[in-house]
Design an enzyme around this catalytic site. Structure first.
Site, PDB file in Angstrom:
ATOM      1  N   ASP A  79       9.723 -24.053 -18.738  1.00 20.40           N
ATOM      2  CA  ASP A  79      10.381 -23.450 -17.581  1.00 20.40           C
ATOM      3  C   ASP A  79      11.251 -22.280 -18.020  1.00 20.40           C
ATOM      4  O   ASP A  79      12.090 -22.409 -18.914  1.00 20.40           O
ATOM      5  CB  ASP A  79      11.245 -24.494 -16.875  1.00 20.40           C
ATOM      6  CG  ASP A  79      11.964 -23.934 -15.658  1.00 20.40           C
ATOM      7  OD1 ASP A  79      11.433 -24.066 -14.543  1.00 20.40           O
ATOM      8  OD2 ASP A  79      13.077 -23.373 -15.814  1.00 20.40           O
ATOM      9  N   TYR A  90      17.004 -15.516 -16.864  1.00 27.62           N
ATOM     10  CA  TYR A  90      17.309 -16.059 -18.190  1.00 27.62           C
ATOM     11  C   TYR A  90      17.133 -14.990 -19.269  1.00 27.62           C
ATOM     12  O   TYR A  90      17.557 -15.194 -20.406  1.00 27.62           O
ATOM     13  CB  TYR A  90      16.384 -17.240 -18.527  1.00 27.62           C
ATOM     14  CG  TYR A  90      16.462 -18.424 -17.603  1.00 27.62           C
ATOM     15  CD1 TYR A  90      17.456 -18.545 -16.629  1.00 27.62           C
ATOM     16  CD2 TYR A  90      15.526 -19.451 -17.706  1.00 27.62           C
ATOM     17  CE1 TYR A  90      17.496 -19.641 -15.781  1.00 27.62           C
ATOM     18  CE2 TYR A  90      15.560 -20.547 -16.868  1.00 27.62           C
ATOM     19  CZ  TYR A  90      16.541 -20.634 -15.902  1.00 27.62           C
ATOM     20  OH  TYR A  90      16.578 -21.725 -15.070  1.00 27.62           O
ATOM     21  N   LYS A 113      10.674 -17.744 -12.431  1.00 26.90           N
ATOM     22  CA  LYS A 113      11.331 -17.572 -11.140  1.00 26.90           C
ATOM     23  C   LYS A 113      11.693 -16.111 -10.906  1.00 26.90           C
ATOM     24  O   LYS A 113      12.083 -15.405 -11.852  1.00 26.90           O
ATOM     25  CB  LYS A 113      12.604 -18.427 -11.069  1.00 26.90           C
ATOM     26  CG  LYS A 113      12.405 -19.865 -11.524  1.00 26.90           C
ATOM     27  CD  LYS A 113      13.726 -20.614 -11.602  1.00 26.90           C
ATOM     28  CE  LYS A 113      13.594 -21.865 -12.445  1.00 26.90           C
ATOM     29  NZ  LYS A 113      13.469 -21.598 -13.882  1.00 26.90           N
ATOM     30  N   HIS A 126      14.389 -18.135  -6.957  1.00 28.67           N
ATOM     31  CA  HIS A 126      15.487 -18.795  -7.653  1.00 28.67           C
ATOM     32  C   HIS A 126      16.598 -19.283  -6.718  1.00 28.67           C
ATOM     33  O   HIS A 126      17.245 -20.299  -6.983  1.00 28.67           O
ATOM     34  CB  HIS A 126      16.071 -17.852  -8.708  1.00 28.67           C
ATOM     35  CG  HIS A 126      16.581 -18.563  -9.913  1.00 28.67           C
ATOM     36  ND1 HIS A 126      16.411 -18.073 -11.190  1.00 28.67           N
ATOM     37  CD2 HIS A 126      17.243 -19.726 -10.074  1.00 28.67           C
ATOM     38  CE1 HIS A 126      16.954 -18.906 -12.061  1.00 28.67           C
ATOM     39  NE2 HIS A 126      17.474 -19.920 -11.402  1.00 28.67           N
TER      40      HIS A 126
END
Length: 374
Positions: free
Chosen positions: A152, A157, A182, A213
């Site tokens: 994931d 990120y 996402k 998200h």
């Protein structure tokens, strides 16, 4: 010689086509697209037609009629008979109807759950939030080498490229890996380009699961862009993150493809039982971020007296008990770690089972205590 194409001949010819259709669906259950089947059938059909001699005008009429009938019949059969049976080696299945409710029970033998999109997803994976650069590459590679098949990540990120590199360096074939990423809120207004950017960063031909998200401006448009990407084969399944019942009640009537998965904060101190029930009743899989409590809270959760006692009985760690609790509740878990030993430990949760009393005790720990703002 000119043959009168009478009723008997028509029935015979159509019967021949029908047999070819049935035969092809039997021999090509895993790759029965219209093009593949029609190519095979029409090749044999024309051989059949060439064995008789008829007037050109009649021939054209027959061919047009049969071809049109065949296309309609093939489409009907394909939508009713074709369903994906594995995670990665099938054509993207048709979008589920909004009213359709899928069975999202976990298969503990295969360690997967079948999404309402028709694809199978691992029920335990590696979360990569806060993992960057070489640490991320090494963690992803270590996870895959220790049996993980779900990774994931997310645009926000800032590690999609590192995740892609870790996948390549793991030596595990891409088709065996389930990748989730996402779109973030600042991408919603130009989601189509954001999807292409994710594919490029991950260096993959398709993304197994893409989520929005958070709720935000242009989220409907972004979701519709993901729906379009599904039809184009760029994404296989789509869903949402940090959406709850109220948000979904507004969201669902405006979209076409039912979300395959919702990813929210869930752990023993914040159990979201009402949300889980709502999602499962709609055939939507629930997935937990912060399954072990999240930053600054794992130690407290691991040292909880109830969890520690259950861990001692099963000769497992507190982390393993919590992760197994998630799975037995029907919630996919994606614990994050850069520690190779912890990564390995978190996967080792399929050789024991919590009792009904164990589950009841952990369920009683719910404090409605959220550990992050969203």
């Amino acid at each position: 010689m000119i043959i009168n194409f009478n009723n008997n001949n028509s029935v015979s010819f159509i019967s021949h086509i029908q047999k070819l259709i049935n035969f092809n669906f039997r021999i090509m259950p895993e790759k029965n697209t219209i093009m593949q089947i029609s190519d095979n059938i029409l090749e044999h059909a024309f051989k059949k037609i060439k064995s008789i001699s008829i007037k050109a005008a009649v021939f054209n009429k027959i061919i047009n009629t049969v071809f049109n009938s065949f296309c309609i019949l093939s489409l009907l059969i394909s939508f009713s008979a074709c369903s994906p049976s594995s995670t990665n080696n099938v054509e993207p299945p048709a979008s589920p109807a909004k009213s359709a409710v899928s069975d999202v029970s976990f298969n503990f033998d295969t360690k997967t759950v079948k999404l309402n999109s028709g694809y199978e997803m691992p029920v335990i994976g590696l979360g990569t939030y806060s993992l960057k650069d070489d640490i991320c590459v090494n963690s992803v590679s270590a996870a895959l080498q220790n049996g993980y098949r779900l990774i994931d990540t997310a645009y926000i990120y800032h590690n999609e490229e590192s995740v892609g590199k870790g996948i390549r360096e793991s030596g595990v074939p891409r088709e065996e890996i389930f990748i989730t990423t996402k779109l973030y809120m600042n991408q919603y207004a130009d989601a189509e380009n954001a999807i292409n950017e994710a594919l490029k960063k991950l260096d993959v031909d398709y993304i197994d699961l893409m989520l929005l998200h958070h709720p935000g401006a242009h989220d409907i448009e972004a979701y519709k862009a993901m729906e379009k990407a599904v039809s184009e084969g760029k994404i296989r399944s789509i869903g949402l993150s940090n959406y709850y019942i109220d948000e979904l009640e507004d969201f669902l009537p405006q979209i076409t493809i039912m979300p395959a998965l919702i990813q929210n904060e869930i752990h023993p101190y914040y159990q979201e039982n009402e949300v889980i029930k709502y999602m499962l009743e709609k055939g939507i899989v629930m997935e937990a971020w912060y399954p072990l409590g999240g930053r600054g809270h794992t130690a407290e959760l691991f040292n909880n007296e109830t969890i520690a006692e259950i861990a001692k009985v099963h000769n497992k760690s507190s982390a393993q008990i919590i992760l197994r609790w998630h799975l037995q509740k029907g919630v996919v878990a994606i614990p994050g770690s850069s520690n190779p030993e912890h990564i390995k430990e978190n996967m080792n949760i399929f050789d024991f089972e919590l009792t009904a009393e164990d589950m009841k005790k952990i369920n009683s720990l719910d404090r409605n205590e959220k550990h992050d703002w969203y």
